[in-house]
Design an enzyme around this catalytic site. Structure first.
Site, PDB file in Angstrom:
ATOM      1  N   GLY A 176      58.481-113.876 -14.089  1.00  0.00           N
ATOM      2  CA  GLY A 176      57.795-111.648 -14.426  1.00  0.00           C
ATOM      3  C   GLY A 176      56.997-112.580 -15.612  1.00  0.00           C
ATOM      4  N   SER A 177      57.083-111.183 -16.260  1.00  0.00           N
ATOM      5  CA  SER A 177      55.253-111.774 -17.459  1.00  0.00           C
ATOM      6  C   SER A 177      55.362-112.777 -18.323  1.00  0.00           C
ATOM      7  CB  SER A 177      55.790-110.769 -18.206  1.00  0.00           C
ATOM      8  OG  SER A 177      55.642-109.273 -18.095  1.00  0.00           O
ATOM      9  N   THR A 178      56.531-113.370 -18.330  1.00  0.00           N
ATOM     10  CA  THR A 178      56.830-114.945 -19.575  1.00  0.00           C
ATOM     11  C   THR A 178      55.656-115.906 -18.977  1.00  0.00           C
ATOM     12  OG1 THR A 178      58.510-115.269 -17.363  1.00  0.00           O
ATOM     13  CG2 THR A 178      59.163-114.389 -20.074  1.00  0.00           C
TER      14      THR A 178
END
Length: 718
Positions: free
Chosen positions: A456-458
């Site tokens: 995801g956005s990590t």
């Protein structure tokens, strides 16, 4: 009369010649007397082939009678001793000696194909002289030496044996040579009543210890309960039913155990383990005894990392190409216990000894001492491991958390939840316990630390670094984005990249602080797939960082068929950690180390003393610091996705992420929440976490909230 006398005198020479001829004929056709060498050669041949029934026929009846040995007993004794010693090869060689005594003539006339075996004659000592004299004075006795070499499971056993033969006359007047059998023909030190005892010498399994030497896997004790059949009372079936109910086992299992062929009424028959130290008064026939076992002090908190041992199964034995394991052996079945099995187990030894009739040791034939297993020291901190596991498992969540030192790569804690009790795996699960594990939909035996997830956005922090290195992205570069969705052009069809917060214009720092998917999709498509791939691969894709002991699979940014990211839609999705990207929590933690270390990627380290690659510079210090400063604002700036941590002392930086897993477009998929954080002022820790199924619980914000108490305590300890 004269004519008769004349005739008689004439016949005498003829009769004399005929007699002489008949005598010579009978002498020439007289059966050759058997030679002792024939018997000796037969004995050697049968011995080397383990033809013990054939050997028996070569022995004198008097010696067998004296030994009280029937043919069945003879064969059984040899077979039992040779199989017990696991003799794989027998080599017997006759010792050449000088001719002596009345048999000198016989020895010199061995027929073709026979080994020349000659009786003893030496003058080294009086005993040998006496034997030689005996051989000279008694032509019915014969002795010969041979060297015997036995290949046992412990190595070579070499002895010199003496065969003593006697010439005996049979009922038909013929003569044969037979061997006077005695127990020392099996092994030199055996006498009547002797036995051969084979012992296995087991090594102590090495401990697994933490960074401070505290045990993570070691020796411990357990209480084992069992049945003494003769003490069950007048109604054993009724008592067994009561015992079964108390210990949560089936009565059939108890009945089967006490019905084994080796069981006697007074024997203790082990059934299972118990945490009780006393037997209830109402249970007759039950006894407890202490037993040494493998013990795991952290229990569930480190189960996936450390693993457990169990008795070797048939499947284990079938896979054992080196032939080391036996049914009674313990073998690592998961985690470090399995991957470090050879180092931990040591090497089994053994002892072959000769005993007297009472079982007392007469002599040791061969001994191979066991070699204890080696300890394995991990970089893990027991205190942090317990605390991190409690942080994760306390909410009943499924997920994983990785705590590492970003400067040296030492892994300090690796938590996976749900977990299982490794001590129960050693002592034995009840059916109810096994059913509970099996029915758990969250799969407690899965090690989520090494499981690969869409991050995801990590991942946006890595995309930002790739763009900065290519001079495509800058910290203040902005995009004017209207609304919550975007597509590059109509070639994308009905596909749009979506975001949660409407903000325009947006620069790189804003996009990290508010986790804007569209900004990074725009940057990745502007870079193009080739430059994007070149930029992100440096962060550890395709590597397992040498963590073979954890069976860590390399992460991927796409499936094999799409490694060129030729599809712009897939390229856009990959830029914010979706698409076909899969990363383990360990890799995710390692991928953030360049932002702490002036651009150097530090490999994670689990085993103390294991050689690991030096840190590798993959981005410039300026790029690393630019991303780090932006990640600090994720925590410090009002509205940042991790702003709730701003009250914690120190300079925390971090990146949140939520990845949605969909079977197909339009479906409501499972959401996994991520958070990666580190201390910028005193960079002694970096923490990567994933919690599954955060749908409706705040997404990645739920993960941040779960970690806050742990991070507060961690900062206080710095």
């Amino acid at each position: 009369m004269k004519s008769k006398r004349k005739l008689l005198y004439g016949l005498l020479p003829i009769l004399f010649a005929g007699g002489i001829g008949m005598y010579l004929y009978m002498q020439n056709n007289k059966p050759e007397e058997p030679k002792p060498q024939t018997t000796v050669n037969q004995y050697i041949e049968h011995l080397q082939k383990k033809e013990f029934d054939q050997m028996y026929s070569l022995m004198s009846s008097a010696s067998l009678t004296e030994a009280g040995m029937t043919k069945e007993q003879f064969v059984e004794k040899y077979n039992a001793i040779y199989s017990g010693m696991q003799i794989s090869n027998i080599k017997a060689e006759l010792k050449p000696e000088k001719v002596a005594g009345a048999d000198a003539q016989t020895s010199g006339n061995a027929s073709a194909g026979e080994t020349q075996v000659e009786s003893k004659t030496t003058t080294e000592d009086d005993e040998t002289k006496d034997k030689s004299k005996q051989a000279v004075s008694n032509p019915d006795l014969y002795e010969v030496d041979y060297n015997l070499n036995l290949t046992t499971f412990l190595g070579e056993v070499s002895e010199t044996h003496t065969l003593k033969l006697v010439r005996q006359e049979l009922e038909d007047g013929s003569k044969i040579w037979q061997i006077n059998w005695q127990p020392s023909l099996i092994l030199n030190d055996m006498v009547k009543g002797s036995k051969v005892r084979v012992k296995t010498l087991f090594p102590n399994r090495g401990d697994i210890v933490d960074r401070d030497g505290l045990p993570l896997a070691t020796r411990g004790t357990m209480n084992e309960w069992g049945i003494v059949p003769e003490k069950l009372g007048e109604n054993p079936d009724q008592m067994i039913a009561r015992i079964a109910d108390h210990y949560k086992v089936s009565a059939q299992a108890i009945q089967k155990a006490i019905s084994q062929t080796w069981v006697k009424p007074e024997f203790f028959v082990p059934i299972g383990s118990t945490e009780e130290f006393d037997v209830p008064d109402s249970l007759r026939g039950v006894a407890l005894q202490s037993k040494e076992i493998r013990y795991y002090p952290l229990g569930e908190a480190a189960a996936h990392l450390i693993g457990y041992v169990r008795k070797a199964t048939k499947e284990d034995l079938d896979k054992d190409t080196e032939g080391y394991y036996r049914a009674e052996d313990w073998i690592g079945k998961a985690g470090m216990e399995q991957s470090m099995e050879k180092q931990l187990r040591g090497e089994r030894g053994g002892l072959i000894e000769i005993t007297d009739e009472a079982g007392n040791t007469r002599s040791e034939l061969i001994r191979k001492d066991a070699v204890d297993g080696k300890d394995v020291q991990l970089t893990i901190s027991s205190a942090q491991q317990q605390r991190l596991y409690q942080t994760l498992a306390g909410g009943g969540d499924a997920g994983a958390m990785v705590l590492m030192n970003p400067k040296d790569g030492n892994l300090l804690a690796l938590a996976s939840s749900p977990s299982y009790n490794p001590n129960k795996m050693v002592t034995g699960l009840t059916q109810a316990e096994w059913d509970a594990y099996s029915a758990n939909e969250k799969l407690p035996f899965i090690n989520r630390v090494t499981t690969r997830y869409a991050p995801g956005s990590t991942f946006k922090a890595i995309t930002a670094a790739a763009g900065l290195m290519e001079n495509i992205t800058t910290a203040d570069k902005t995009h004017d984005i209207s609304g919550l969705q975007w597509r590059k052009n109509e070639s994308w069809g009905g596909y749009y990249v979506k975001r949660v917060k409407s903000l325009s214009p947006v620069n790189m720092v804003d996009a990290l602080v508010y986790s804007d998917n569209i900004y990074f999709a725009m940057e990745a498509t502007e870079m193009g797939s080739a430059k994007f791939i070149e930029g992100i691969e440096k962060f550890g894709f395709g590597k397992n960082f040498g963590l073979d002991e954890m069976y860590l699979k390399p992460s991927q940014y796409s499936n094999e068929a799409h490694r060129d990211l030729a599809s712009e839609v897939l390229l856009a999705d990959t830029s914010y950690g979706q698409g076909e990207m899969l990363m383990s929590p360990i890799h995710l933690a390692a991928a953030f180390t360049p932002f702490v270390n002036e651009g150097k990627l530090v490999n994670p380290v689990l085993i103390v003393g294991k050689e690991t690659p030096d840190p590798e510079v993959i981005i410039t210090p300026d790029v690393a610091n630019t991303v780090k400063d932006a990640l600090k604002q994720v925590v410090s700036r009002q509205g940042g996705t991790a702003h709730t941590l701003s009250s914690i002392a120190g300079g925390l930086a971090g990146k949140t992420g939520t990845a949605e897993l969909k079977a197909k477009k339009g479906d409501q998929g499972q959401e996994n929440g991520f958070f990666v954080t580190f201390d910028t002022e005193s960079p002694s820790f970096l923490l990567a976490a994933v919690i599954e199924e955060v749908n409706g619980r705040g997404g990645s914000h739920y993960v941040v909230d779960r970690l806050k108490p742990f991070l507060q305590k961690l900062q206080l300890e710095q």
